[in-house]
Scaffold this motif. Structure first.
Motif, PDB file in Angstrom:
ATOM      1  N   ILE A  52       0.843  -1.199   0.000  1.00  0.00           N
ATOM      2  CA  ILE A  52       0.000   0.000   0.000  1.00  0.00           C
ATOM      3  C   ILE A  52       0.877   1.247   0.000  1.00  0.00           C
ATOM      4  O   ILE A  52       1.783   1.365   0.824  1.00  0.00           O
ATOM      5  CB  ILE A  52      -0.931   0.011   1.225  1.00  0.00           C
ATOM      6  N   PRO A  53       0.652   2.194  -0.921  1.00  0.00           N
ATOM      7  CA  PRO A  53       1.429   3.441  -0.931  1.00  0.00           C
ATOM      8  C   PRO A  53       1.321   4.162   0.406  1.00  0.00           C
ATOM      9  O   PRO A  53       0.278   4.101   1.071  1.00  0.00           O
ATOM     10  CB  PRO A  53       0.766   4.253  -2.058  1.00  0.00           C
ATOM     11  N   PRO A  54       2.392   4.852   0.806  1.00  0.00           N
ATOM     12  CA  PRO A  54       2.400   5.502   2.127  1.00  0.00           C
ATOM     13  C   PRO A  54       1.214   6.423   2.379  1.00  0.00           C
ATOM     14  O   PRO A  54       0.683   6.450   3.489  1.00  0.00           O
ATOM     15  CB  PRO A  54       3.718   6.287   2.111  1.00  0.00           C
ATOM     16  N   MET A  55       0.782   7.186   1.356  1.00  0.00           N
ATOM     17  CA  MET A  55      -0.324   8.112   1.573  1.00  0.00           C
ATOM     18  C   MET A  55      -1.595   7.356   1.963  1.00  0.00           C
ATOM     19  O   MET A  55      -2.316   7.754   2.892  1.00  0.00           O
ATOM     20  CB  MET A  55      -0.581   8.934   0.312  1.00  0.00           C
ATOM     21  N   TYR A  56      -1.867   6.248   1.281  1.00  0.00           N
ATOM     22  CA  TYR A  56      -3.084   5.491   1.571  1.00  0.00           C
ATOM     23  C   TYR A  56      -2.962   4.749   2.896  1.00  0.00           C
ATOM     24  O   TYR A  56      -3.963   4.585   3.606  1.00  0.00           O
ATOM     25  CB  TYR A  56      -3.378   4.524   0.424  1.00  0.00           C
ATOM     26  N   MET A  57      -1.727   4.334   3.231  1.00  0.00           N
ATOM     27  CA  MET A  57      -1.530   3.725   4.540  1.00  0.00           C
ATOM     28  C   MET A  57      -1.780   4.748   5.638  1.00  0.00           C
ATOM     29  O   MET A  57      -2.371   4.447   6.686  1.00  0.00           O
ATOM     30  CB  MET A  57      -0.093   3.191   4.634  1.00  0.00           C
ATOM     31  N   GLY A  58      -1.378   5.991   5.374  1.00  0.00           N
ATOM     32  CA  GLY A  58      -1.641   7.059   6.330  1.00  0.00           C
ATOM     33  C   GLY A  58      -3.120   7.324   6.490  1.00  0.00           C
ATOM     34  O   GLY A  58      -3.602   7.590   7.601  1.00  0.00           O
ATOM     35  N   ILE A  59      -3.875   7.230   5.395  1.00  0.00           N
ATOM     36  CA  ILE A  59      -5.324   7.415   5.459  1.00  0.00           C
ATOM     37  C   ILE A  59      -5.949   6.324   6.316  1.00  0.00           C
ATOM     38  O   ILE A  59      -6.858   6.585   7.121  1.00  0.00           O
ATOM     39  CB  ILE A  59      -5.929   7.418   4.041  1.00  0.00           C
ATOM     40  N   ILE A  60      -5.460   5.086   6.162  1.00  0.00           N
ATOM     41  CA  ILE A  60      -5.971   3.981   6.975  1.00  0.00           C
ATOM     42  C   ILE A  60      -5.735   4.256   8.458  1.00  0.00           C
ATOM     43  O   ILE A  60      -6.628   4.052   9.297  1.00  0.00           O
ATOM     44  CB  ILE A  60      -5.301   2.657   6.560  1.00  0.00           C
ATOM     45  N   VAL A  61      -4.546   4.756   8.784  1.00  0.00           N
ATOM     46  CA  VAL A  61      -4.225   5.077  10.180  1.00  0.00           C
ATOM     47  C   VAL A  61      -5.144   6.180  10.698  1.00  0.00           C
ATOM     48  O   VAL A  61      -5.633   6.125  11.842  1.00  0.00           O
ATOM     49  CB  VAL A  61      -2.743   5.486  10.317  1.00  0.00           C
ATOM     50  N   ILE A  62      -5.394   7.184   9.878  1.00  0.00           N
ATOM     51  CA  ILE A  62      -6.279   8.283  10.291  1.00  0.00           C
ATOM     52  C   ILE A  62      -7.694   7.769  10.530  1.00  0.00           C
ATOM     53  O   ILE A  62      -8.358   8.149  11.513  1.00  0.00           O
ATOM     54  CB  ILE A  62      -6.282   9.399   9.230  1.00  0.00           C
ATOM     55  N   VAL A  63      -8.171   6.896   9.641  1.00  0.00           N
ATOM     56  CA  VAL A  63      -9.509   6.321   9.815  1.00  0.00           C
ATOM     57  C   VAL A  63      -9.583   5.542  11.127  1.00  0.00           C
ATOM     58  O   VAL A  63     -10.568   5.654  11.883  1.00  0.00           O
ATOM     59  CB  VAL A  63      -9.879   5.419   8.622  1.00  0.00           C
ATOM     60  N   MET A  64      -8.536   4.751  11.419  1.00  0.00           N
ATOM     61  CA  MET A  64      -8.501   4.014  12.681  1.00  0.00           C
ATOM     62  C   MET A  64      -8.534   4.968  13.873  1.00  0.00           C
ATOM     63  O   MET A  64      -9.235   4.722  14.862  1.00  0.00           O
ATOM     64  CB  MET A  64      -7.248   3.124  12.739  1.00  0.00           C
ATOM     65  N   ALA A  65      -7.784   6.067  13.766  1.00  0.00           N
ATOM     66  CA  ALA A  65      -7.738   7.040  14.860  1.00  0.00           C
ATOM     67  C   ALA A  65      -9.104   7.691  15.060  1.00  0.00           C
ATOM     68  O   ALA A  65      -9.535   7.921  16.197  1.00  0.00           O
ATOM     69  CB  ALA A  65      -6.678   8.092  14.571  1.00  0.00           C
ATOM     70  N   VAL A  66      -9.795   7.992  13.954  1.00  0.00           N
ATOM     71  CA  VAL A  66     -11.118   8.611  14.053  1.00  0.00           C
ATOM     72  C   VAL A  66     -12.115   7.641  14.694  1.00  0.00           C
ATOM     73  O   VAL A  66     -12.903   8.025  15.573  1.00  0.00           O
ATOM     74  CB  VAL A  66     -11.618   9.037  12.653  1.00  0.00           C
ATOM     75  N   ILE A  67     -12.060   6.361  14.277  1.00  0.00           N
ATOM     76  CA  ILE A  67     -12.957   5.356  14.862  1.00  0.00           C
ATOM     77  C   ILE A  67     -12.730   5.242  16.361  1.00  0.00           C
ATOM     78  O   ILE A  67     -13.679   5.254  17.163  1.00  0.00           O
ATOM     79  CB  ILE A  67     -12.759   3.992  14.182  1.00  0.00           C
ATOM     80  N   ALA A  68     -11.449   5.155  16.756  1.00  0.00           N
ATOM     81  CA  ALA A  68     -11.124   5.025  18.184  1.00  0.00           C
ATOM     82  C   ALA A  68     -11.477   6.306  18.938  1.00  0.00           C
ATOM     83  O   ALA A  68     -12.018   6.261  20.047  1.00  0.00           O
ATOM     84  CB  ALA A  68      -9.650   4.697  18.356  1.00  0.00           C
ATOM     85  N   GLY A  69     -11.184   7.462  18.331  1.00  0.00           N
ATOM     86  CA  GLY A  69     -11.408   8.733  18.999  1.00  0.00           C
ATOM     87  C   GLY A  69     -12.865   9.018  19.285  1.00  0.00           C
ATOM     88  O   GLY A  69     -13.194   9.679  20.284  1.00  0.00           O
ATOM     89  N   PHE A  70     -13.748   8.531  18.439  1.00  0.00           N
ATOM     90  CA  PHE A  70     -15.181   8.761  18.634  1.00  0.00           C
ATOM     91  C   PHE A  70     -15.870   7.563  19.305  1.00  0.00           C
ATOM     92  O   PHE A  70     -17.089   7.412  19.215  1.00  0.00           O
ATOM     93  CB  PHE A  70     -15.850   9.071  17.294  1.00  0.00           C
ATOM     94  N   GLY A  71     -15.074   6.727  19.971  1.00  0.00           N
ATOM     95  CA  GLY A  71     -15.647   5.636  20.760  1.00  0.00           C
ATOM     96  C   GLY A  71     -16.194   4.494  19.945  1.00  0.00           C
ATOM     97  O   GLY A  71     -17.112   3.794  20.393  1.00  0.00           O
ATOM     98  N   GLY A  72     -15.636   4.271  18.753  1.00  0.00           N
ATOM     99  CA  GLY A  72     -16.143   3.208  17.888  1.00  0.00           C
ATOM    100  C   GLY A  72     -15.665   1.823  18.236  1.00  0.00           C
ATOM    101  O   GLY A  72     -16.229   0.829  17.771  1.00  0.00           O
ATOM    102  N   VAL A  73     -14.607   1.734  19.056  1.00  0.00           N
ATOM    103  CA  VAL A  73     -14.064   0.426  19.446  1.00  0.00           C
ATOM    104  C   VAL A  73     -14.614   0.081  20.819  1.00  0.00           C
ATOM    105  O   VAL A  73     -14.180   0.630  21.831  1.00  0.00           O
ATOM    106  CB  VAL A  73     -12.526   0.433  19.460  1.00  0.00           C
ATOM    107  N   ARG A  74     -15.570  -0.820  20.845  1.00  0.00           N
ATOM    108  CA  ARG A  74     -16.243  -1.181  22.099  1.00  0.00           C
ATOM    109  C   ARG A  74     -16.062  -2.675  22.387  1.00  0.00           C
ATOM    110  O   ARG A  74     -15.986  -3.485  21.458  1.00  0.00           O
ATOM    111  CB  ARG A  74     -17.738  -0.883  21.997  1.00  0.00           C
ATOM    112  N   PRO A  75     -16.002  -3.049  23.659  1.00  0.00           N
ATOM    113  CA  PRO A  75     -15.925  -4.473  24.005  1.00  0.00           C
ATOM    114  C   PRO A  75     -17.236  -5.186  23.742  1.00  0.00           C
ATOM    115  O   PRO A  75     -18.316  -4.591  23.885  1.00  0.00           O
ATOM    116  CB  PRO A  75     -15.581  -4.459  25.503  1.00  0.00           C
ATOM    117  N   GLY A  76     -17.151  -6.443  23.359  1.00  0.00           N
ATOM    118  CA  GLY A  76     -18.346  -7.232  23.108  1.00  0.00           C
ATOM    119  C   GLY A  76     -18.702  -8.098  24.304  1.00  0.00           C
ATOM    120  O   GLY A  76     -18.154  -7.941  25.403  1.00  0.00           O
ATOM    121  N   LYS A  77     -19.592  -9.021  24.068  1.00  0.00           N
ATOM    122  CA  LYS A  77     -20.023  -9.941  25.114  1.00  0.00           C
ATOM    123  C   LYS A  77     -19.261 -11.249  24.967  1.00  0.00           C
ATOM    124  O   LYS A  77     -19.123 -11.773  23.859  1.00  0.00           O
ATOM    125  CB  LYS A  77     -21.527 -10.199  25.016  1.00  0.00           C
ATOM    126  N   HIS A  78     -18.758 -11.765  26.073  1.00  0.00           N
ATOM    127  CA  HIS A  78     -17.943 -12.974  26.028  1.00  0.00           C
ATOM    128  C   HIS A  78     -18.486 -14.021  27.001  1.00  0.00           C
ATOM    129  O   HIS A  78     -18.929 -13.689  28.095  1.00  0.00           O
ATOM    130  CB  HIS A  78     -16.488 -12.649  26.382  1.00  0.00           C
TER     131      HIS A  78
END
Length: 316
Positions: A52-78
C-alpha cells in the motif's frame, strides 16, 4: 529463507481478520460494525503494509484514529467459564499450564542465539535481518499448538480468549506499532538534530558523565511523552547517542543502545501514555486509574539512576 518476518505479519493479519469477524457477529456490541472495521484495517496494515502506498496507509491510520477517537471500538459480550470450571481445569493440568507460556521466551532465545545461522537446503531458517522477531513469531505459533494440544480445546477457543483480551485493551493495542512509527517520523523530521543543539547549549558536552545522564534521562522523559521507548530511541540516539556518546566520547554503540533502551523503559513505568502497560491493567483489576504508575515510580527512578551508572562504567 524459510521463516521471513513477512510470514509472521501474515499470521498476525489472519488472526486480526478472525477477531474482526467475531466482533462483527457479536450483536450485543452496539458498535460492532465500527469495531470490526477497526480490527480489519489493522489486519490490512500487517498483510499489505509493503504494497500500500504511504499516503493510503496514512489514510488507513487516520480512519482508525477517528474510529477510536469517537468511541467506535467497544468491548463485546464474552462467554465466561465459572470459577468452579477454572479450578477444575487448574487441578487437572497443574503446572503443565505454564508450558505454552514458557515456550515463547525459551524458543525465542534458542532461535535468536543457536539457530540464527542455521540453513536448510541452502535456505536460511530465520530472517537474518529480523532474527529475534522471526524467532518470536515461530515461538508463538508453536506455543499456540502446544496449548490446544495440551488442553484438547478447539483452535478457535484461544482466539476467542484473545479477542476478550483485545476487547479489554481496546484501541490501545495498536499503540506500540504507531508510536514506533512516530519515533521514526520524528527522527526523519530532524527532531534529533534539534535535541542535539539544545543539549549542546545546555551542558558541557566534553563532560562524559553529564552527556550519559542527558542521554539516559532524555530517553526516560521522551518515552514518557511518547509512551514507548521504541519511539524515543531513534530521536534521542540520533540527537545525543551517536554524535556525542559514540562520535565524541567513543562509547560502545551496542552497550549504549541496550542501556539506553532500559532507561527508556524506566519512563514507560511512569507515564499514562503507556496505556497498554499502566492504564489497562488497572482497569482489568478494578484499581484506581493511576495506581499502577504511582507504585512503579520509585522503582523506575532507582533503575534510571542505576542505568546511568552502568552506562558510564560499561560503555567506554
Amino acid at each position: 529463507m524459510l521463516v521471513n518476518l513477512e510470514y509472521v505479519y501474515y499470521v498476525a493479519a489472519v488472526f486480526l481478520i478472525i477477531i474482526a469477524g467475531l466482533s462483527l457477529k457479536d450483536t450485543s456490541n452496539p458498535k460492532r460494525m465500527l469495531t470490526a472495521v477497526f480490527w480489519a484495517l489493522f489486519a490490512i496494515s500487517f498483510a499489505f503494509g509493503k504494497l500500500i502506498p504511504p499516503m493510503y496507509m496514512g489514510i488507513i491510520v487516520i480512519v482508525m484514529a477517528v474510529i477510536a477517537g469517537f468511541g467506535g471500538v467497544r468491548p463485546g459480550k464474552h462467554k465466561q467459564v465459572s470459577d468452579e470450571e477454572r479450578a477444575a481445569s487448574a487441578a487437572k493440568y497443574k503446572n503443565k499450564l505454564f508450558l505454552p507460556i514458557l515456550m515463547i521466551p525459551l524458543l525465542t532465545l534458542i532461535g535468536a542465539t543457536l539457530l540464527k545461522d542455521v540453513t536448510i537446503g541452502g535456505l536460511r531458517l530465520l530472517d537474518k535481518s529480523n532474527v529475534t522477531l522471526a524467532a518470536l513469531g515461530v515461538a508463538c505459533v508453536l506455543a499456540f499448538i502446544a496449548g490446544i494440544t495440551l488442553t484438547k480445546q478447539k483452535s478457535i477457543v484461544p482466539v476467542k480468549e484473545s479477542r476478550r483480551l483485545l476487547d479489554s485493551i481496546g484501541w490501545a493495542a495498536v499503540l506500540p506499532q504507531t508510536l514506533a512509527s512516530l519515533g521514526a517520523l520524528f527522527s526523519a523530521a530532524g527532531v534529533g538534530k534539534v535535541i542535539a543543539e539544545l543539549v549542546g547549549s545546555s551542558i558541557p558536552v566534553d563532560n562524559r558523565l553529564l552527556v550519559v545522564a542527558a542521554y539516559s534521562i532524555g530517553m526516560a522523559v521522551f518515552t514518557m511523552i511518547m509512551g514507548n521507548a521504541f519511539a524515543a530511541f531513534p530521536v534521542m540516539t540520533a540527537g545525543i547517542g551517536l554524535p556525542l556518546l559514540v562520535g565524541m566520547h567513543g562509547a560502545n554503540p551496542a552497550v549504549m543502545s541496550a542501556i539506553g533502551m532500559l532507561s527508556g523503559y524506566c519512563g514507560t513505568l511512569m507515564t499514562p501514555m503507556g496505556a497498554n502497560f499502566n492504564i489497562v491493567p488497572a482497569a482489568l483489576l478494578d484499581l484506581p486509574k493511576y495506581s499502577v504508575i504511582k507504585a512503579q515510580v520509585p522503582t523506575a527512578l532507582i533503575l534510571l539512576a542505576a542505568n546511568i551508572v552502568l552506562m558510564y562504567v560499561l560503555a567506554f
